[in-house]
Design an enzyme around this catalytic site. Sequence first.
Site, PDB file in Angstrom:
ATOM      1  N   LYS A  22       0.828  -1.215   0.000  1.00  0.00           N
ATOM      2  CA  LYS A  22       0.000   0.000   0.000  1.00  0.00           C
ATOM      3  C   LYS A  22       0.860   1.262   0.000  1.00  0.00           C
ATOM      4  CE  LYS A  22      -1.854   1.822   3.948  1.00  0.00           C
ATOM      5  NZ  LYS A  22      -1.774   3.263   4.185  1.00  0.00           N
ATOM      6  N   ASN A  23       1.804   1.333   0.927  1.00  0.00           N
ATOM      7  CA  ASN A  23       2.505   2.607   1.103  1.00  0.00           C
ATOM      8  C   ASN A  23       3.524   2.891   0.000  1.00  0.00           C
ATOM      9  OD1 ASN A  23       0.888   3.210   3.227  1.00  0.00           O
ATOM     10  ND2 ASN A  23       2.367   2.645   4.826  1.00  0.00           N
ATOM     11  N   ARG A  93      -4.597  10.477   3.269  1.00  0.00           N
ATOM     12  CA  ARG A  93      -3.400  11.214   3.624  1.00  0.00           C
ATOM     13  C   ARG A  93      -2.390  11.251   2.473  1.00  0.00           C
ATOM     14  NH1 ARG A  93      -1.376  13.756   7.559  1.00  0.00           N
ATOM     15  NH2 ARG A  93       0.871  13.876   7.740  1.00  0.00           N
ATOM     16  N   CYS A 117      -5.645   8.202   8.542  1.00  0.00           N
ATOM     17  CA  CYS A 117      -5.919   7.597   9.842  1.00  0.00           C
ATOM     18  C   CYS A 117      -5.655   8.600  10.950  1.00  0.00           C
ATOM     19  CB  CYS A 117      -5.061   6.360  10.049  1.00  0.00           C
ATOM     20  SG  CYS A 117      -5.696   4.932   9.177  1.00  0.00           S
ATOM     21  N   ARG A 122      -0.468  15.080  12.761  1.00  0.00           N
ATOM     22  CA  ARG A 122       0.351  14.577  11.662  1.00  0.00           C
ATOM     23  C   ARG A 122       0.825  15.761  10.815  1.00  0.00           C
ATOM     24  NH1 ARG A 122      -2.203   9.008   9.426  1.00  0.00           N
ATOM     25  NH2 ARG A 122      -0.153   8.929   8.469  1.00  0.00           N
ATOM     26  N   ILE A 124       3.115  18.396   8.401  1.00  0.00           N
ATOM     27  CA  ILE A 124       3.857  18.222   7.146  1.00  0.00           C
ATOM     28  C   ILE A 124       4.943  19.304   7.007  1.00  0.00           C
ATOM     29  CG2 ILE A 124       1.992  17.027   5.909  1.00  0.00           C
ATOM     30  CD1 ILE A 124       1.589  19.701   4.364  1.00  0.00           C
ATOM     31  N   ASP A 125       5.400  19.803   8.173  1.00  0.00           N
ATOM     32  CA  ASP A 125       6.396  20.883   8.128  1.00  0.00           C
ATOM     33  C   ASP A 125       7.676  20.472   7.388  1.00  0.00           C
ATOM     34  OD1 ASP A 125       6.430  19.227  10.597  1.00  0.00           O
ATOM     35  OD2 ASP A 125       8.356  20.208  10.882  1.00  0.00           O
ATOM     36  N   ASP A 306       3.510   0.576  12.165  1.00  0.00           N
ATOM     37  CA  ASP A 306       2.271   0.048  11.588  1.00  0.00           C
ATOM     38  C   ASP A 306       2.005  -1.402  11.987  1.00  0.00           C
ATOM     39  OD1 ASP A 306       1.892   2.497  10.453  1.00  0.00           O
ATOM     40  OD2 ASP A 306       2.644   1.940   8.481  1.00  0.00           O
ATOM     41  N   ARG A 399      -9.101  -0.100   3.725  1.00  0.00           N
ATOM     42  CA  ARG A 399      -8.207   0.874   3.085  1.00  0.00           C
ATOM     43  C   ARG A 399      -6.889   0.207   2.723  1.00  0.00           C
ATOM     44  NH1 ARG A 399      -8.321   6.767   5.662  1.00  0.00           N
ATOM     45  NH2 ARG A 399      -6.756   6.908   4.052  1.00  0.00           N
TER      46      ARG A 399
END
Length: 430
Positions: A22-23, A93, A117, A122, A124-125, A306, A399
């Site tokens: 998936k990722n 995401r 999720c 979370r 994103i800097d 995960d 998902r």
Amino acid sequence: MDKYVIKGGNRLTGEVNISGAKNAAVAIIPAVILADAPCRLENLPDISDVKTLLYIMDSMGARVDYLDRHTVEIDPRPVSTDTVDADVARRIRASYYFLGALLGRYHKAAVPLPGGCNFGVRPIDQHLKGFAALGCDYSLDNGMIAVTAQEELHGANIYLDVVTVGATMNIILAAVKARGLTVIENAAREPHIVDLANFLNTMGADIRGAGTDTIKIHGVQKLRGCTYSIIPDQIEAGTYMVAAAATGGDVTVRNVTPKHLESISAKLEEMGVTVEEGDDTVRVVCDKPLRKCNVKTQPHPGFPTDMQPQITALLAIARGTSMVNESVWEGNRFKYVGELRRMGAQITVDGKVAIVEGVDHLKGAPVRALDLRAGAAMVIAGLVAEGTTQVEDVKYIERGYENIVEKLVQLGADIYRRQDLSEEAPENVG
Ligand code: EPU
């Protein structure tokens, strides 16, 4: 709310095939935008996150053709926008990978602030810091992040303050066609980062060092189309390994890269489980009582965050007291512990640490899948619990897990999916 109904107690035996990662898929699909010809992606997992991203690609103008259930050809040439529609993209995401991909193609991009999720803040800097170093400005307006370069993006040295998968991938995507050399220091090393780099290199990119903490990207002018097969899903494989161990089973997990599973295998072995590695298989046999062990999640090659909920479910039925330390995610990736407690687990959470007192048995109960991996942990708990467990909100599980019910049934589990017909019912009857 569709649910899984699980009657616990069956030993899992036999073989299970692992789907594509998936990722990796969720970064590689947006990356196709960078090509100047169609790309064929093989071994795509048949999961809702992939379908959502393909839908977004289609809505941006790309031609998406399914050649079979796991193979898709995407022609990015008709894409005609640098903006991703907010409604769908907010749900996932990984839609933030469109930022990097669109920057690479158009030098500007607008994407909704990501969802996904929900287990804490979370940020994103680090993505934005990377884009800024490559010559971009950014702004947040009405829930959309807009990133723009006045001219061509240029290479830069970028040191990430935290090891982040998302920022590492996004910076690779943005830098792959930038002018000159980009160096990412303190980069994440997950298998899906190597997979993204291999995919881009197959298209003609020049990326070296993926899989180490220093990645060097020499910008190229053009990326061509290619055919690429996505790696097996490390976390899906780990989930079946843990399910096999929990049920005292004997399961051969097929189509995996055993090297990617080493941290999971090591913990299972510490608990008294036998793990035999083949070329592209691992066999998990559990014929002894499980022993306690301590687990700390870390970026790759450490134990994956995960897999944290799934291993906690397993430790809940091991002898002795174990400690699980979540060191990747701030906030609360232990929310699901409350659901495990409903099944009789004895777990207390103090900040980033869960103390797990092993119990002899879990008891079936109605529980919720609070997120994707938390849901997988509930399924594992249901497989070993006495009586019947109903796992609600299975959309989260779907998902990221292809055909989980069918795969478990094939291994001997007593599980089925019950559709909630009330959702389909008309509001005013009579
Ligand atoms: N972080 C920052 N700033 C950033 C980005 C991240 O501080 O700009 C922090 C996060 O808050 C977190 C840590 O860095 O504490 C790691 O976050 P990372 O960026 O690595 O996570 P991600 O890219 O958002 C991906 C996976 C997650 C997985 C993490 C860690 C995808 C789509 N998601 O998320 O997977 O937990 O890496 O390995 O690739 C899942 O599959 O269930 C899942 C949640």
